[in-house]
Design a protein around this motif. Sequence first.
Motif, PDB file in Angstrom:
ATOM      1  N   ARG A  20      59.464 -23.099  15.696  1.00 55.26           N
ATOM      2  CA  ARG A  20      60.299 -24.015  16.494  1.00 55.26           C
ATOM      3  C   ARG A  20      60.047 -23.866  17.982  1.00 55.26           C
ATOM      4  NH1 ARG A  20      65.468 -23.077  12.610  1.00 55.26           N
ATOM      5  NH2 ARG A  20      65.040 -24.845  11.219  1.00 55.26           N
ATOM      6  N   LEU A  21      59.901 -22.630  18.441  1.00 56.38           N
ATOM      7  CA  LEU A  21      59.613 -22.387  19.851  1.00 56.38           C
ATOM      8  C   LEU A  21      58.251 -22.958  20.230  1.00 56.38           C
ATOM      9  CD1 LEU A  21      60.150 -21.122  22.621  1.00 56.38           C
ATOM     10  CD2 LEU A  21      59.242 -18.967  21.697  1.00 56.38           C
ATOM     11  N   ALA A  22      57.239 -22.687  19.423  1.00 56.40           N
ATOM     12  CA  ALA A  22      55.899 -23.213  19.709  1.00 56.40           C
ATOM     13  C   ALA A  22      55.899 -24.737  19.697  1.00 56.40           C
ATOM     14  CB  ALA A  22      54.887 -22.659  18.697  1.00 56.40           C
ATOM     15  N   TRP A  23      56.632 -25.344  18.765  1.00 57.15           N
ATOM     16  CA  TRP A  23      56.742 -26.811  18.706  1.00 57.15           C
ATOM     17  C   TRP A  23      57.336 -27.349  20.008  1.00 57.15           C
ATOM     18  CZ3 TRP A  23      54.887 -30.704  15.934  1.00 57.15           C
ATOM     19  CH2 TRP A  23      55.451 -31.967  16.103  1.00 57.15           C
ATOM     20  N   ALA A  24      58.435 -26.760  20.444  1.00 60.39           N
ATOM     21  CA  ALA A  24      59.083 -27.216  21.673  1.00 60.39           C
ATOM     22  C   ALA A  24      58.144 -27.098  22.868  1.00 60.39           C
ATOM     23  CB  ALA A  24      60.365 -26.418  21.921  1.00 60.39           C
ATOM     24  N   GLU A  25      57.375 -26.017  22.931  1.00 56.92           N
ATOM     25  CA  GLU A  25      56.423 -25.835  24.034  1.00 56.92           C
ATOM     26  C   GLU A  25      55.319 -26.880  23.993  1.00 56.92           C
ATOM     27  OE1 GLU A  25      56.910 -20.988  24.444  1.00 56.92           O
ATOM     28  OE2 GLU A  25      55.237 -21.797  23.295  1.00 56.92           O
ATOM     29  N   VAL A  26      54.792 -27.141  22.817  1.00 58.12           N
ATOM     30  CA  VAL A  26      53.718 -28.134  22.676  1.00 58.12           C
ATOM     31  C   VAL A  26      54.242 -29.530  23.031  1.00 58.12           C
ATOM     32  CG1 VAL A  26      52.233 -29.295  20.977  1.00 58.12           C
ATOM     33  CG2 VAL A  26      52.336 -26.790  21.057  1.00 58.12           C
ATOM     34  N   MET A  27      55.453 -29.855  22.606  1.00 57.79           N
ATOM     35  CA  MET A  27      56.037 -31.155  22.929  1.00 57.79           C
ATOM     36  C   MET A  27      56.233 -31.298  24.442  1.00 57.79           C
ATOM     37  SD  MET A  27      56.360 -32.900  20.144  1.00 57.79           S
ATOM     38  CE  MET A  27      54.791 -32.127  19.818  1.00 57.79           C
ATOM     39  N   ALA A  28      56.706 -30.256  25.087  1.00 53.80           N
ATOM     40  CA  ALA A  28      56.913 -30.305  26.538  1.00 53.80           C
ATOM     41  C   ALA A  28      55.582 -30.431  27.273  1.00 53.80           C
ATOM     42  CB  ALA A  28      57.663 -29.057  27.010  1.00 53.80           C
ATOM     43  N   ASP A  29      54.596 -29.632  26.880  1.00 52.62           N
ATOM     44  CA  ASP A  29      53.283 -29.680  27.536  1.00 52.62           C
ATOM     45  C   ASP A  29      52.597 -31.029  27.329  1.00 52.62           C
ATOM     46  OD1 ASP A  29      53.633 -27.132  28.484  1.00 52.62           O
ATOM     47  OD2 ASP A  29      52.151 -26.209  27.155  1.00 52.62           O
ATOM     48  N   GLY A  30      52.780 -31.612  26.139  1.00 52.09           N
ATOM     49  CA  GLY A  30      52.166 -32.903  25.827  1.00 52.09           C
ATOM     50  C   GLY A  30      52.969 -34.087  26.326  1.00 52.09           C
ATOM     51  N   ARG A  31      54.090 -33.813  26.976  1.00 53.31           N
ATOM     52  CA  ARG A  31      54.991 -34.846  27.497  1.00 53.31           C
ATOM     53  C   ARG A  31      55.418 -35.838  26.433  1.00 53.31           C
ATOM     54  NH1 ARG A  31      53.512 -35.637  33.743  1.00 53.31           N
ATOM     55  NH2 ARG A  31      52.875 -33.502  34.096  1.00 53.31           N
ATOM     56  N   VAL A  86      61.710 -29.214  14.685  1.00 48.99           N
ATOM     57  CA  VAL A  86      61.301 -28.722  13.373  1.00 48.99           C
ATOM     58  C   VAL A  86      62.585 -28.370  12.617  1.00 48.99           C
ATOM     59  CG1 VAL A  86      60.077 -26.908  12.112  1.00 48.99           C
ATOM     60  CG2 VAL A  86      59.082 -27.863  14.204  1.00 48.99           C
ATOM     61  N   THR A  87      62.801 -29.007  11.477  1.00 45.72           N
ATOM     62  CA  THR A  87      64.009 -28.741  10.699  1.00 45.72           C
ATOM     63  C   THR A  87      63.800 -27.620   9.693  1.00 45.72           C
ATOM     64  OG1 THR A  87      63.447 -30.474   9.114  1.00 45.72           O
ATOM     65  CG2 THR A  87      64.899 -31.074  10.965  1.00 45.72           C
ATOM     66  N   ARG A  88      62.578 -27.528   9.151  1.00 46.30           N
ATOM     67  CA  ARG A  88      62.253 -26.457   8.213  1.00 46.30           C
ATOM     68  C   ARG A  88      60.741 -26.381   8.056  1.00 46.30           C
ATOM     69  NH1 ARG A  88      63.158 -30.851   5.044  1.00 46.30           N
ATOM     70  NH2 ARG A  88      62.073 -31.024   3.074  1.00 46.30           N
ATOM     71  N   VAL A  89      60.296 -25.312   7.425  1.00 45.08           N
ATOM     72  CA  VAL A  89      58.874 -25.140   7.125  1.00 45.08           C
ATOM     73  C   VAL A  89      58.769 -24.752   5.658  1.00 45.08           C
ATOM     74  CG1 VAL A  89      56.758 -23.880   7.662  1.00 45.08           C
ATOM     75  CG2 VAL A  89      58.396 -24.374   9.487  1.00 45.08           C
ATOM     76  N   THR A  90      57.975 -25.507   4.911  1.00 46.39           N
ATOM     77  CA  THR A  90      57.760 -25.192   3.496  1.00 46.39           C
ATOM     78  C   THR A  90      56.275 -25.284   3.173  1.00 46.39           C
ATOM     79  OG1 THR A  90      58.151 -27.498   2.854  1.00 46.39           O
ATOM     80  CG2 THR A  90      60.035 -26.001   2.726  1.00 46.39           C
ATOM     81  N   GLY A  91      55.751 -24.223   2.587  1.00 47.82           N
ATOM     82  CA  GLY A  91      54.358 -24.241   2.135  1.00 47.82           C
ATOM     83  C   GLY A  91      53.355 -24.611   3.210  1.00 47.82           C
ATOM     84  N   GLY A  92      53.577 -24.195   4.442  1.00 49.60           N
ATOM     85  CA  GLY A  92      52.657 -24.501   5.523  1.00 49.60           C
ATOM     86  C   GLY A  92      52.842 -25.877   6.144  1.00 49.60           C
TER      87      GLY A  92
END
Length: 111
Positions: A32-43, A53-59
């Motif tokens: 979730r943290l990495a997602w938020a960073e990528v979204m911010a960097d990518g504007r 990200v609500t959940r992660v299942t099987g990759g």
Amino acid sequence: MSREEAGAAVQRAMVACMGPGAADQLAVAQVRLAWAEVMADGRLERGPLHSRVTRVTGGTAHVEASDPMLAQELMLRGEALVWSVNERMKGRPGATIVLHALAVSVGRGGG
């Protein structure tokens, strides 16, 4: 100490302190943290547009977008976003999940 050994040590410490689900919770928090960073960097988070990200299942990261247009953009950039999130997580304590795909939906508050 290798990355794998360090990750195993963090997991053992988390289980000892917080219980058996702690390591999994930490791994998802890192996604979730990495997602938020990528979204911010990518504007890709502008004004009322946001995603999470609500959940992660099987990759697969299950992502909820606030708007159908944003959801479409995330799907189009899916492979690059997965790669970017994985790169962000490299070397982070407890980041044991490797993403392979995105599943994007529009949140209830979206259009």
